[in-house]
Design a protein around this motif. Structure first.
Motif, PDB file in Angstrom:
ATOM      1  N   TYR A 149       0.854  -1.177   0.000  1.00  0.00           N
ATOM      2  CA  TYR A 149       0.000   0.000   0.000  1.00  0.00           C
ATOM      3  C   TYR A 149       0.891   1.228   0.000  1.00  0.00           C
ATOM      4  CZ  TYR A 149      -4.047   2.833   1.395  1.00  0.00           C
ATOM      5  OH  TYR A 149      -5.069   3.740   1.438  1.00  0.00           O
ATOM      6  N   GLY A 150       0.575   2.248  -0.803  1.00  0.00           N
ATOM      7  CA  GLY A 150       1.440   3.411  -0.745  1.00  0.00           C
ATOM      8  C   GLY A 150       1.092   4.523  -1.707  1.00  0.00           C
ATOM      9  N   LEU A 151       1.917   5.560  -1.644  1.00  0.00           N
ATOM     10  CA  LEU A 151       1.704   6.816  -2.350  1.00  0.00           C
ATOM     11  C   LEU A 151       3.063   7.347  -2.781  1.00  0.00           C
ATOM     12  CD1 LEU A 151       0.134   9.519  -3.002  1.00  0.00           C
ATOM     13  CD2 LEU A 151       0.385  10.065  -0.585  1.00  0.00           C
ATOM     14  N   ILE A 152       3.189   7.712  -4.058  1.00  0.00           N
ATOM     15  CA  ILE A 152       4.435   8.243  -4.601  1.00  0.00           C
ATOM     16  C   ILE A 152       4.117   9.509  -5.385  1.00  0.00           C
ATOM     17  CG2 ILE A 152       6.372   7.811  -6.176  1.00  0.00           C
ATOM     18  CD1 ILE A 152       5.964   4.817  -5.645  1.00  0.00           C
ATOM     19  N   LEU A 153       4.932  10.536  -5.207  1.00  0.00           N
ATOM     20  CA  LEU A 153       4.800  11.759  -6.000  1.00  0.00           C
ATOM     21  C   LEU A 153       5.866  11.747  -7.083  1.00  0.00           C
ATOM     22  CD1 LEU A 153       4.231  14.462  -3.219  1.00  0.00           C
ATOM     23  CD2 LEU A 153       2.557  13.032  -4.395  1.00  0.00           C
ATOM     24  N   GLN A 154       5.445  11.855  -8.336  1.00  0.00           N
ATOM     25  CA  GLN A 154       6.398  11.892  -9.441  1.00  0.00           C
ATOM     26  C   GLN A 154       6.934  13.306  -9.636  1.00  0.00           C
ATOM     27  OE1 GLN A 154       4.047   9.842 -12.649  1.00  0.00           O
ATOM     28  NE2 GLN A 154       5.886   8.572 -12.765  1.00  0.00           N
ATOM     29  N   GLN A 155       8.064  13.394 -10.333  1.00  0.00           N
ATOM     30  CA  GLN A 155       8.693  14.692 -10.544  1.00  0.00           C
ATOM     31  C   GLN A 155       7.815  15.633 -11.370  1.00  0.00           C
ATOM     32  OE1 GLN A 155      12.501  13.757 -12.284  1.00  0.00           O
ATOM     33  NE2 GLN A 155      13.428  13.206 -10.316  1.00  0.00           N
ATOM     34  N   ILE A 159       0.576  11.840  -9.411  1.00  0.00           N
ATOM     35  CA  ILE A 159       0.499  11.087  -8.168  1.00  0.00           C
ATOM     36  C   ILE A 159       0.289   9.610  -8.483  1.00  0.00           C
ATOM     37  CG2 ILE A 159      -0.792  10.796  -6.013  1.00  0.00           C
ATOM     38  CD1 ILE A 159      -1.734  13.755  -6.449  1.00  0.00           C
ATOM     39  N   ILE A 160       1.175   8.774  -7.992  1.00  0.00           N
ATOM     40  CA  ILE A 160       1.037   7.325  -8.131  1.00  0.00           C
ATOM     41  C   ILE A 160       0.518   6.753  -6.817  1.00  0.00           C
ATOM     42  CG2 ILE A 160       2.297   5.157  -8.395  1.00  0.00           C
ATOM     43  CD1 ILE A 160       4.154   6.563 -10.317  1.00  0.00           C
ATOM     44  N   ILE A 161      -0.519   5.953  -6.902  1.00  0.00           N
ATOM     45  CA  ILE A 161      -1.055   5.270  -5.730  1.00  0.00           C
ATOM     46  C   ILE A 161      -1.098   3.775  -6.028  1.00  0.00           C
ATOM     47  CG2 ILE A 161      -2.387   7.189  -4.790  1.00  0.00           C
ATOM     48  CD1 ILE A 161      -4.775   6.243  -6.296  1.00  0.00           C
ATOM     49  N   VAL A 207       6.513  -0.588  -4.169  1.00  0.00           N
ATOM     50  CA  VAL A 207       6.616   0.143  -5.429  1.00  0.00           C
ATOM     51  C   VAL A 207       7.589   1.296  -5.220  1.00  0.00           C
ATOM     52  CG1 VAL A 207       5.374   1.433  -7.209  1.00  0.00           C
ATOM     53  CG2 VAL A 207       4.253  -0.488  -6.055  1.00  0.00           C
ATOM     54  N   PHE A 208       8.526   1.446  -6.155  1.00  0.00           N
ATOM     55  CA  PHE A 208       9.544   2.490  -6.058  1.00  0.00           C
ATOM     56  C   PHE A 208       9.661   3.220  -7.397  1.00  0.00           C
ATOM     57  CE2 PHE A 208      10.879  -1.471  -4.004  1.00  0.00           C
ATOM     58  CZ  PHE A 208      10.975  -1.088  -2.680  1.00  0.00           C
TER      59      PHE A 208
END
Length: 467
Positions: A149-155, A159-161, A207-208
């Motif tokens: 489960y997670g949340l990533i902010l791209q450059q 927003i990736i969830i 996820v990275f």
């Protein structure tokens, strides 16, 4: 006698020690207590001004709260209503990230939908995002250990969830989706806005994004036919990188184990921990990095190992945090690893038996470490200076050693002792003990430094002579 003492002082000043103590200027004696059960509060992020955001769901399951603390650990009255914001939807395990413009992104899940909020720095919903500051996606949840489960902010500000979704025949799938900066689903990403990773990743999917903005997924598959891990690589737009593995998918040659924590370091290598008390590093090509050798045996004071749940890279080191197991099952700990996986001798490890039974997340700053878990936020100060001669030879009234010591270390203490660590004069840890009258006969005769950690969190250092 004076000549010998002078020699001891000169040597001791060269010891590189990084002693952790709570910051008594933060909250109450270094601890902020949200009053919420361990399962309902565990996420945290710090902004550029040093303020801390966290979120919890109340134990009755009716309210989700976001709050902001000032740098001194009190609720920030300039945020929301007296420092708190009651989120419109009841969501679980909220993830927090801060955009470069200071806006806060929150991702949580409910029984009916995945909810994404964008919050302005004053605590108000951002009306330019989604519908009144809120965007929704189909139901997305986590695995049983809240790892998938997670949340990533791209450059590019998108927003990736990612999280678990229901798959065919009762299986679970992991889905990665992307939102545009306005909160709408980005249909150009993956397959109409999302892609799925390997099926049934009940032991965790991470996820990275790497230095080239590629998206890497790492899954441990609970299947007799797929006993080892699976790594997948996608470009920044969610399309498989066909040059990697078999059309973007690599069946790894080793089992990842039941997930603990994972992070991608500055060299695109994944540092991964599991419930088998292992930490290993994975190269970008999916092979094990044999130059990284974390040795559980050096954690002699943890008596049975440790479950590492948070890994953070800072200034070329890896900081790890989690909870102890075996005889240390009611403790949490922080430690620091060198690039080769060995425990940094100048830092060692710090553990404490307290209400905060495990560390879920950490923020590593130059002069302090902030940890979160069990509904508590705790701030520790780092003493980056060398261990002074005064500290090493001072007469601490709380504990007295039989000094010089012979075969055993005998002490009398007003406070209950958690452990005693014996260091050589060059800063290397040689022995850890937890009981009075412990055997130290294996130590050669000479001069050492004893670091005493009390159950109340106090730390003391004393010169020890082995005769």
């Amino acid at each position: 006698m004076k000549k010998i003492l002078l020699l001891v002082i000169l040597v001791i000043q060269n010891i590189s020690a990084q002693i952790i103590s709570k910051d008594n200027a933060f909250a109450t004696n270094g601890i902020y207590n949200s009053g919420i059960n361990v399962y309902f509060s565990w996420t945290m992020v710090q902004d550029s001004a040093g303020r801390i955001y966290s979120s919890y769901t109340d134990p009755n399951g009716t309210d989700s709260v976001l709050f902001r603390l000032t740098t001194n650990g009190t609720l920030d009255p300039s945020f929301g209503n007296g420092g708190t914001v009651h989120l419109p939807h009841h969501t679980y395990q909220n993830q927090l990230k801060i955009q470069s413009d200071g806006k806060l992104i929150i991702f949580g899940y409910s029984n009916t939908a995945g909810i994404i909020y964008r919050i302005l720095p004053n605590g108000q919903l951002d009306p330019t995002f989604g519908t009144g500051g809120i965007s929704t996606i189909p139901p997305t949840g986590s695995d049983i250990n809240v790892r998938s489960y997670g949340l990533i902010l791209q450059q590019n500000g998108k927003i990736i969830i990612h999280g678990m979704i229901d798959g065919p025949n009762g299986t679970g799938w992991h889905q990665v989706s992307r939102l545009n900066t306005n909160g709408s689903i980005d249909s150009t990403f993956g397959n109409s806005g999302s892609f799925r990773t390997a099926g049934n990743p009940v032991n965790g999917t991470f996820v990275f994004t790497d230095n080239q903005s590629n998206i890497i997924t790492l899954s441990n598959i609970n299947s007799a036919n797929n006993a080892n891990g699976i790594m997948k690589k996608f470009n920044s737009e969610g399309q498989p990188i066909t040059s990697f593995g078999d059309n973007g998918t690599l069946q790894m040659t080793f089992n990842l184990g039941y997930a603990g924590g994972a992070m991608m370091d500055s060299n695109n290598r994944i540092v991964y921990s599991n419930q088998d008390h292992e930490i290993f590093r994975i190269n970008p090509d999916g092979t094990l990095d044999n130059t990284f050798n974390y040795n559980l045996d050096t954690y002699s004071g943890l008596n049975g190992g440790a479950w590492i749940q948070s890994i953070v890279e800072k200034n070329g080191y890896y900081y790890i945090g989690g909870n102890g197991e075996g005889d240390f099952s009611s403790t949490y700990f922080i430690s620091k690893l060198n690039q080769n996986g060995s425990i940094n001798s100048s830092f060692g490890y710090y553990s404490e038996a307290a209400a905060l039974s495990s560390i879920e997340e950490m923020v590593i700053n130059d002069n302090n470490i902030i940890v979160n878990g069990s509904g508590y936020i705790v701030k520790y100060l780092l003493n980056n200076s060398t261990l002074s001669a005064t500290e090493a030879v001072k007469n601490n009234p709380e504990i007295a050693f039989e000094n010089p010591a012979k075969q055993n270390l005998v002490y009398r203490s007003k406070e209950k002792v958690n452990r005693i660590e014996i260091y050589s004069l060059d800063g290397k840890i040689l022995k850890t003990m937890q009981k009075d009258d412990s055997d130290i006969s294996e130590l050669p005769k000479g001069i050492y430094v004893a670091k005493i950690t009390f159950e109340n969190g106090k730390i003391s250092t004393k010169k020890l002579i082995r005769n």
